[in-house]
Design a protein around this motif. Structure first.
Motif, PDB file in Angstrom:
ATOM      1  N   LEU A 292       0.830  -1.206   0.000  1.00 15.29           N
ATOM      2  CA  LEU A 292       0.000   0.000   0.000  1.00 15.29           C
ATOM      3  C   LEU A 292       0.866   1.259   0.000  1.00 15.29           C
ATOM      4  N   ALA A 293       1.900   1.247   0.807  1.00 10.31           N
ATOM      5  CA  ALA A 293       2.787   2.421   0.872  1.00 10.31           C
ATOM      6  C   ALA A 293       3.464   2.658  -0.478  1.00 10.31           C
ATOM      7  N   ARG A 294       3.927   1.567  -1.126  1.00  8.34           N
ATOM      8  CA  ARG A 294       4.568   1.723  -2.438  1.00  8.34           C
ATOM      9  C   ARG A 294       3.573   2.247  -3.472  1.00  8.34           C
ATOM     10  N   ALA A 295       2.358   1.722  -3.432  1.00  4.28           N
ATOM     11  CA  ALA A 295       1.337   2.129  -4.400  1.00  4.28           C
ATOM     12  C   ALA A 295       1.022   3.615  -4.267  1.00  4.28           C
ATOM     13  N   GLN A 296       0.941   4.100  -3.047  1.00  5.98           N
ATOM     14  CA  GLN A 296       0.615   5.506  -2.816  1.00  5.98           C
ATOM     15  C   GLN A 296       1.725   6.432  -3.296  1.00  5.98           C
ATOM     16  N   ILE A 297       2.963   5.934  -3.285  1.00  5.88           N
ATOM     17  CA  ILE A 297       4.086   6.735  -3.782  1.00  5.88           C
ATOM     18  C   ILE A 297       4.164   6.671  -5.304  1.00  5.88           C
ATOM     19  N   LEU A 298       4.038   5.468  -5.862  1.00  2.00           N
ATOM     20  CA  LEU A 298       4.177   5.288  -7.312  1.00  2.00           C
ATOM     21  C   LEU A 298       3.029   5.911  -8.093  1.00  2.00           C
ATOM     22  N   ALA A 299       1.807   5.745  -7.617  1.00  3.06           N
ATOM     23  CA  ALA A 299       0.635   6.236  -8.348  1.00  3.06           C
ATOM     24  C   ALA A 299      -0.419   6.685  -7.342  1.00  3.06           C
ATOM     25  N   PRO A 300      -0.281   7.892  -6.813  1.00  5.20           N
ATOM     26  CA  PRO A 300      -1.173   8.352  -5.740  1.00  5.20           C
ATOM     27  C   PRO A 300      -2.657   8.298  -6.104  1.00  5.20           C
ATOM     28  N   ASP A 301      -2.980   8.502  -7.383  1.00  4.79           N
ATOM     29  CA  ASP A 301      -4.386   8.585  -7.778  1.00  4.79           C
ATOM     30  C   ASP A 301      -4.953   7.283  -8.349  1.00  4.79           C
ATOM     31  N   ALA A 302      -4.102   6.271  -8.487  1.00  5.91           N
ATOM     32  CA  ALA A 302      -4.582   4.999  -9.054  1.00  5.91           C
ATOM     33  C   ALA A 302      -5.399   4.246  -8.011  1.00  5.91           C
ATOM     34  N   PRO A 303      -6.404   3.492  -8.444  1.00  4.28           N
ATOM     35  CA  PRO A 303      -7.232   2.771  -7.464  1.00  4.28           C
ATOM     36  C   PRO A 303      -6.625   1.460  -6.992  1.00  4.28           C
ATOM     37  N   GLN A 304      -5.688   0.865  -7.773  1.00  4.45           N
ATOM     38  CA  GLN A 304      -5.201  -0.478  -7.466  1.00  4.45           C
ATOM     39  C   GLN A 304      -4.263  -0.495  -6.261  1.00  4.45           C
ATOM     40  N   LEU A 305      -4.298  -1.612  -5.565  1.00  2.00           N
ATOM     41  CA  LEU A 305      -3.367  -1.830  -4.461  1.00  2.00           C
ATOM     42  C   LEU A 305      -1.999  -2.255  -4.984  1.00  2.00           C
ATOM     43  N   ILE A 306      -1.971  -2.997  -6.075  1.00  2.00           N
ATOM     44  CA  ILE A 306      -0.720  -3.505  -6.632  1.00  2.00           C
ATOM     45  C   ILE A 306      -0.365  -2.695  -7.877  1.00  2.00           C
ATOM     46  N   ILE A 307       0.748  -1.980  -7.817  1.00  2.00           N
ATOM     47  CA  ILE A 307       1.164  -1.060  -8.883  1.00  2.00           C
ATOM     48  C   ILE A 307       2.495  -1.508  -9.466  1.00  2.00           C
ATOM     49  N   CYS A 308       2.597  -1.475 -10.797  1.00  2.00           N
ATOM     50  CA  CYS A 308       3.843  -1.829 -11.475  1.00  2.00           C
ATOM     51  C   CYS A 308       4.893  -0.752 -11.241  1.00  2.00           C
ATOM     52  N   GLU A 309       6.081  -1.176 -10.833  1.00  2.00           N
ATOM     53  CA  GLU A 309       7.150  -0.215 -10.515  1.00  2.00           C
ATOM     54  C   GLU A 309       7.664   0.515 -11.754  1.00  2.00           C
ATOM     55  N   THR A 310       7.621  -0.106 -12.910  1.00  2.00           N
ATOM     56  CA  THR A 310       8.191   0.504 -14.119  1.00  2.00           C
ATOM     57  C   THR A 310       7.213   1.427 -14.837  1.00  2.00           C
ATOM     58  N   THR A 311       5.942   1.096 -14.839  1.00  2.00           N
ATOM     59  CA  THR A 311       4.958   1.927 -15.542  1.00  2.00           C
ATOM     60  C   THR A 311       4.245   2.911 -14.621  1.00  2.00           C
ATOM     61  N   LYS A 312       4.387   2.666 -13.299  1.00  2.00           N
ATOM     62  CA  LYS A 312       3.704   3.494 -12.296  1.00  2.00           C
ATOM     63  C   LYS A 312       2.187   3.517 -12.542  1.00  2.00           C
ATOM     64  N   ALA A 313       1.681   2.372 -12.896  1.00  2.00           N
ATOM     65  CA  ALA A 313       0.241   2.192 -13.121  1.00  2.00           C
ATOM     66  C   ALA A 313      -0.115   0.758 -12.769  1.00  2.00           C
ATOM     67  N   GLY A 314      -1.396   0.453 -12.803  1.00  2.00           N
ATOM     68  CA  GLY A 314      -1.806  -0.915 -12.551  1.00  2.00           C
ATOM     69  C   GLY A 314      -1.267  -1.847 -13.619  1.00  2.00           C
ATOM     70  N   TRP A 315      -1.035  -3.088 -13.244  1.00  2.00           N
ATOM     71  CA  TRP A 315      -0.512  -4.076 -14.193  1.00  2.00           C
ATOM     72  C   TRP A 315      -1.590  -4.474 -15.203  1.00  2.00           C
ATOM     73  N   SER A 316      -1.219  -4.576 -16.480  1.00  2.00           N
ATOM     74  CA  SER A 316      -2.100  -5.228 -17.437  1.00  2.00           C
ATOM     75  C   SER A 316      -1.828  -6.729 -17.354  1.00  2.00           C
ATOM     76  N   LYS A 317      -2.789  -7.536 -17.751  1.00  2.00           N
ATOM     77  CA  LYS A 317      -2.637  -8.985 -17.637  1.00  2.00           C
ATOM     78  C   LYS A 317      -1.455  -9.500 -18.452  1.00  2.00           C
ATOM     79  N   ASP A 318      -1.339  -9.046 -19.684  1.00  2.00           N
ATOM     80  CA  ASP A 318      -0.271  -9.538 -20.562  1.00  2.00           C
ATOM     81  C   ASP A 318       1.099  -9.112 -20.069  1.00  2.00           C
ATOM     82  N   HIS A 319       1.216  -7.847 -19.633  1.00  2.00           N
ATOM     83  CA  HIS A 319       2.494  -7.357 -19.128  1.00  2.00           C
ATOM     84  C   HIS A 319       2.903  -8.132 -17.875  1.00  2.00           C
ATOM     85  N   PHE A 320       1.937  -8.350 -16.996  1.00  2.00           N
ATOM     86  CA  PHE A 320       2.242  -9.096 -15.771  1.00  2.00           C
ATOM     87  C   PHE A 320       2.688 -10.512 -16.097  1.00  2.00           C
ATOM     88  N   ARG A 321       1.988 -11.158 -17.017  1.00  2.00           N
ATOM     89  CA  ARG A 321       2.320 -12.539 -17.374  1.00  2.00           C
ATOM     90  C   ARG A 321       3.742 -12.627 -17.913  1.00  2.00           C
TER      91      ARG A 321
END
Length: 421
Positions: A292-321
């Motif tokens: 949660l702390a990382r998510a709030q720093i990487l993407a303060p306005d994003a709704p997701q709890l799990i945020i990609c460190e490189t895109t600073k956004a929520g993970w897409s399924k294909d990118h995550f895979r």
């Protein structure tokens, strides 16, 4: 749908065993015709046809298809000039390419009706994409046939043709979607009740995937993700392992769903509300506050709890895979079992296996079926289906059964323990 040696000549079966013949150029051919400055309508008009359907007699249809191929090739090569203008050919083109909605009983009409109904629109986006792919293939073969006239024999022949490709899972999926079409036809009173020709057809069985993650494999993946500077991968693994949820739901868990005591959210597929008491589970309760702390720093306005460190956004399924596979390869250097062992019949560890692993762990912890259903949000049938494949895999079930049997015998039949022959 049968294809012949004559290019683009196809046959679609009729209910009475006869066939309809069509000239059906593929996308590359249509593009080549368009690049040359012409249209399919002009090719048809040049041959005196208003639509792609050919004569019912095969020999006549073959001659028409050969003529159409010669005209199309001539247009592309510049050796044939159209006798009709593009404008004059537009009307037949419009007739040919118009959606097949002329009669409500046509399979294409039933499919269109289903796709606009609540039964389709309520599905998750990924499910809609999968269904749409299969529905398009079904429509290509049966779209202009009446849904009333398709019987079990025709369906069996179609299924056999799909099985001939060697892709059993895909064939079974196609027939399940086709069954949905017929169920919808019953629902909108195109077919009578209980007349679905796909019911009880006996789909070819396939060996279910059975893969239980060990604690060492889980720890290795998480450690590799942390070393790579991608702790969100480890966060996703832990979340899946403790919530029993699919990848799509894990990656979209809203951060507002997390409190210090629970993780509460709604499944995208079943709409079931999941409420996991994370406070009592140290591994996940230690991990989520940091996530949660990382998510709030990487993407303060994003709704997701799990945020990609490189895109600073929520993970897409294909990118995550893709990234998960890379992390797994790194973790396999210290834990080779992650990549499986073909000789031992052990498949590689996939993220989707974490759901079944999580359900099996709850069973090993002696949770009741109702407790597992409440925890996971899955139906009793769904949980039972998972467990029936994993009971033989995990020695823990047999060990616990042995302990319980020993306790029972000690209490009820002590003479059965340690008796001599």
């Amino acid at each position: 749908m049968a294809r012949f040696q004559i290019p683009y000549l196809v046959a679609k079966p009729n209910a009475n065993g006869t066939a309809r013949h069509y000239w059906q150029p593929d996308k590359l051919k249509i593009r080549a015709i368009a690049t040359a400055g012409f249209s399919v309508a002009q090719v048809l008009a040049e041959a005196g046809l208003a639509e792609r359907r050919l004569q019912d007699d095969f020999n006549d249809a073959a001659r028409q298809a050969e003529q159409l191929n010669a005209i199309a090739n001539g247009f592309i090569a510049g050796t044939v000039k159209p006798s009709l203008s593009a404008a004059m050919a537009q009307q037949p083109d419009a007739q040919q390419l118009a959606p097949l909605i002329r009669r409500p009983d046509l399979v294409a009409s039933v499919i269109a009706n289903y796709k606009s109904s609540r039964h389709f629109t309520k599905l998750a986006a990924s499910t809609k994409r999968d269904y749409t792919n299969h529905l398009a293939k079904i429509e290509a073969v049966y779209g202009d046939m009446s849904a009333k006239k398709i019987g079990s024999l025709m369906i069996e022949e179609y299924y056999e043709a799909l099985l001939d490709t060697g892709h059993i899972h895909y064939a079974n999926a196609r027939m399940r979607i086709f069954s949905i079409v017929f169920t919808h036809a019953e629902r909108i009173e195109i077919r009578g009740k209980h007349t679905n020709p796909c019911n009880n057809m006996g789909l070819t069985g396939t060996t279910p995937r059975v893969r239980f993650w060990s604690e060492q494999e889980t720890a290795s993946i998480i450690a590799a993700a942390d070393r790579a500077g991608l702790p969100s991968i480890g966060d996703a693994v832990i979340t899946a392992l403790y919530t029993t949820q699919r990848q799509g739901d894990v990656l979209t868990v809203p951060r507002m769903a997390y409190t210090t005591s629970h993780l509460r959210f709604t499944q995208s597929k079943t709409k079931a509300v999941v409420r996991i008491p994370v406070a009592n589970l140290q591994q996940i309760s230690d991990r989520l506050p940091a996530a949660l702390a990382r998510a709030q720093i990487l993407a303060p306005d994003a709704p997701q709890l799990i945020i990609c460190e490189t895109t600073k956004a929520g993970w897409s399924k294909d990118h995550f895979r893709h990234v998960f596979s890379e992390i797994r390869a790194q973790a396999a250097k210290s834990c080779p079992s992650l990549l499986g062992d073909e000789g031992a019949g052990l498949p590689s560890a996939l993220f989707m296996d974490l759901r079944d692993t999580a359900i099996t762990r709850l069973a090993l912890a002696e949770c009741t079926l109702d407790e597992i259903c409440s925890w996971s949000g899955h139906s009793r049938a769904g949980v039972t289906d998972v467990l029936k494949h994993y009971i033989d895999l995990s020695a823990g079930f047999a060990d616990k059964a042995g302990e319980k049997l020993a306790t029972y015998l000690q209490r009820e039949a002590p003479e059965a323990i340690g008796g001599k022959a």
